[in-house]
Design an enzyme around this catalytic site. Structure first.
Site, PDB file in Angstrom:
ATOM      1  N   PHE A  17     137.027  86.373  49.283  1.00 20.93           N
ATOM      2  CA  PHE A  17     136.387  85.589  48.222  1.00 20.93           C
ATOM      3  C   PHE A  17     137.027  85.873  46.864  1.00 20.93           C
ATOM      4  CE2 PHE A  17     132.460  85.951  45.304  1.00 20.93           C
ATOM      5  CZ  PHE A  17     132.662  84.691  44.756  1.00 20.93           C
ATOM      6  N   ILE A  18     137.060  87.131  46.459  1.00 25.88           N
ATOM      7  CA  ILE A  18     137.622  87.466  45.148  1.00 25.88           C
ATOM      8  C   ILE A  18     139.147  87.412  45.191  1.00 25.88           C
ATOM      9  CG2 ILE A  18     137.759  89.231  43.347  1.00 25.88           C
ATOM     10  CD1 ILE A  18     134.992  90.196  44.179  1.00 25.88           C
ATOM     11  N   TYR A 141     127.979 101.836  51.058  1.00 24.99           N
ATOM     12  CA  TYR A 141     128.915 100.957  50.361  1.00 24.99           C
ATOM     13  C   TYR A 141     129.340 101.576  49.030  1.00 24.99           C
ATOM     14  CZ  TYR A 141     130.699  97.013  47.667  1.00 24.99           C
ATOM     15  OH  TYR A 141     131.484  96.213  46.890  1.00 24.99           O
ATOM     16  N   LYS A 145     132.996 103.232  48.014  1.00 23.60           N
ATOM     17  CA  LYS A 145     133.737 102.591  46.924  1.00 23.60           C
ATOM     18  C   LYS A 145     134.094 103.611  45.837  1.00 23.60           C
ATOM     19  CE  LYS A 145     134.620  98.776  46.085  1.00 23.60           C
ATOM     20  NZ  LYS A 145     135.899  98.031  46.317  1.00 23.60           N
TER      21      LYS A 145
END
Length: 321
Positions: A17-18, A141, A145
């Site tokens: 998406f990004i 998550y 990250k």
């Protein structure tokens, strides 16, 4: 037409998406762009593609792919829906190996790594989170990250690479994956009829959302910025009511109000009930600021979802910010 593409960029996770928006933004700025991902999806106009799993491929393959790059962007990562093992693999060893590859290249390309605002962990309502705010992530998550971001910052501090981390808030806009709240709401609105009205559960959370094209523009600015070894927050700089955002998307869909029913009930929020990034540092050091209003972003999200009503490519490798 016809400007010479004298700069080369490699975007890891370039079909997500990004990543797709980053590839487009770089290509329009004169970069020769190579998108790297595990498997091909719909081609991006003017962008090359290499099928390579950066988690498991030999390091030499990554070095070879990026050997003439001036810029390497890491937009890879697993979404909220990924399990802890896949998140760990794509957020930690991948970054480790990418940093090693970039450090080994004689041309010393710039590395721009996409982090997440969730690395800070939950904060009290009303907090504008600056880059010096302590990091205390509570989800797999966010924890994985943060480790990836620290790998990049540590390598930059040690002088092994020239790079920075863009800590991005929640992202919306055209192509928002169905696994996210807004992407999922758009998908459900698309199937709302008189016979199948929509029931939606809304939380009172307030979160910072940024349009994906503004994120891509931040990457373009970071590419030529002298900032190294630093974190820069990328967001709208405001906390928006999730109820208000849902209302904007419903209005864009033109689904009649009578077909949308709000259901009361608690919804567990993985990212905390409040996010608001302090974005003054990105403005000061890179001259970047968000340009796309959220009303426009959600209108474009809806329009793009209409254009691609085919089954969504479950976006298992969306960036999940």
């Amino acid at each position: 037409m016809g400007h010479i593409r004298d700069r080369q960029a490699v975007v890891i996770g370039g079909t997500g998406f990004i990543g797709r928006h980053i590839c487009r933004a770089l290509a329009t700025r004169g970069y020769e762009v190579l998108a790297i991902a595990r498997k091909p999806v719909e081609p991006i106009s003017g962008v090359g593609f290499l099928a390579l799993d950066a988690v498991s491929a030999p390091s030499e393959d990554i070095v070879r792919a990026a050997q003439s790059a001036d810029l390497v962007v890491n937009a890879a990562g697993d979404s909220w829906e990924g399990d802890e093992a896949s998140m760990t693999a794509s957020h930690i060893p991948l970054v480790d190996r990418l940093v090693d590859a970039v450090a080994a290249l004689p041309r010393r390309p710039r590395l721009v790594h996409l982090g997440s605002v969730h690395e800070y962990g939950p904060v009290p309502d009303g907090t504008a989170i600056a880059e010096d705010h302590p990091t205390a992530p509570r989800t797999p998550y966010a924890r994985t990250k943060l480790v990836g971001s620290r790998i990049v910052l540590g390598a930059a501090d040690a002088g092994r690479i020239d790079g920075c981390v863009l800590r991005v808030t929640n992202v919306c806009g055209p192509g928002t994956p169905r696994g996210s709240f807004l992407g999922g709401l758009a998908h459900r609105l698309r199937h709302t009829t008189e016979d199948a009205p929509l029931t939606v559960t809304l939380v009172d959370d307030r979160r910072d959302f940024i349009d994906v094209r503004d994120v891509a523009e931040a990457v373009v600015q970071a590419a030529s910025s002298p900032v190294t070894g630093r974190v820069l927050n990328i967001g709208q700089g405001d906390a928006f009511s999730m109820r208000e955002l849902a209302g904007l998307l419903i209005a864009a869909s033109q689904v009649p109000d009578r077909l949308v029913r709000e259901e009361s009930g608690a919804v567990h929020s993985k990212g905390g009930s409040w996010t608001q990034a302090d974005i003054r540092l990105a403005r000061r050091l890179m001259g970047w600021s968000p340009k796309v209003a959220l009303k426009e972003s959600l209108h474009d999200l809806w329009a793009a979802s209409a254009a691609s009503s085919r089954p969504a490519a479950a976006a298992a490798r969306t960036e999940g910010h």
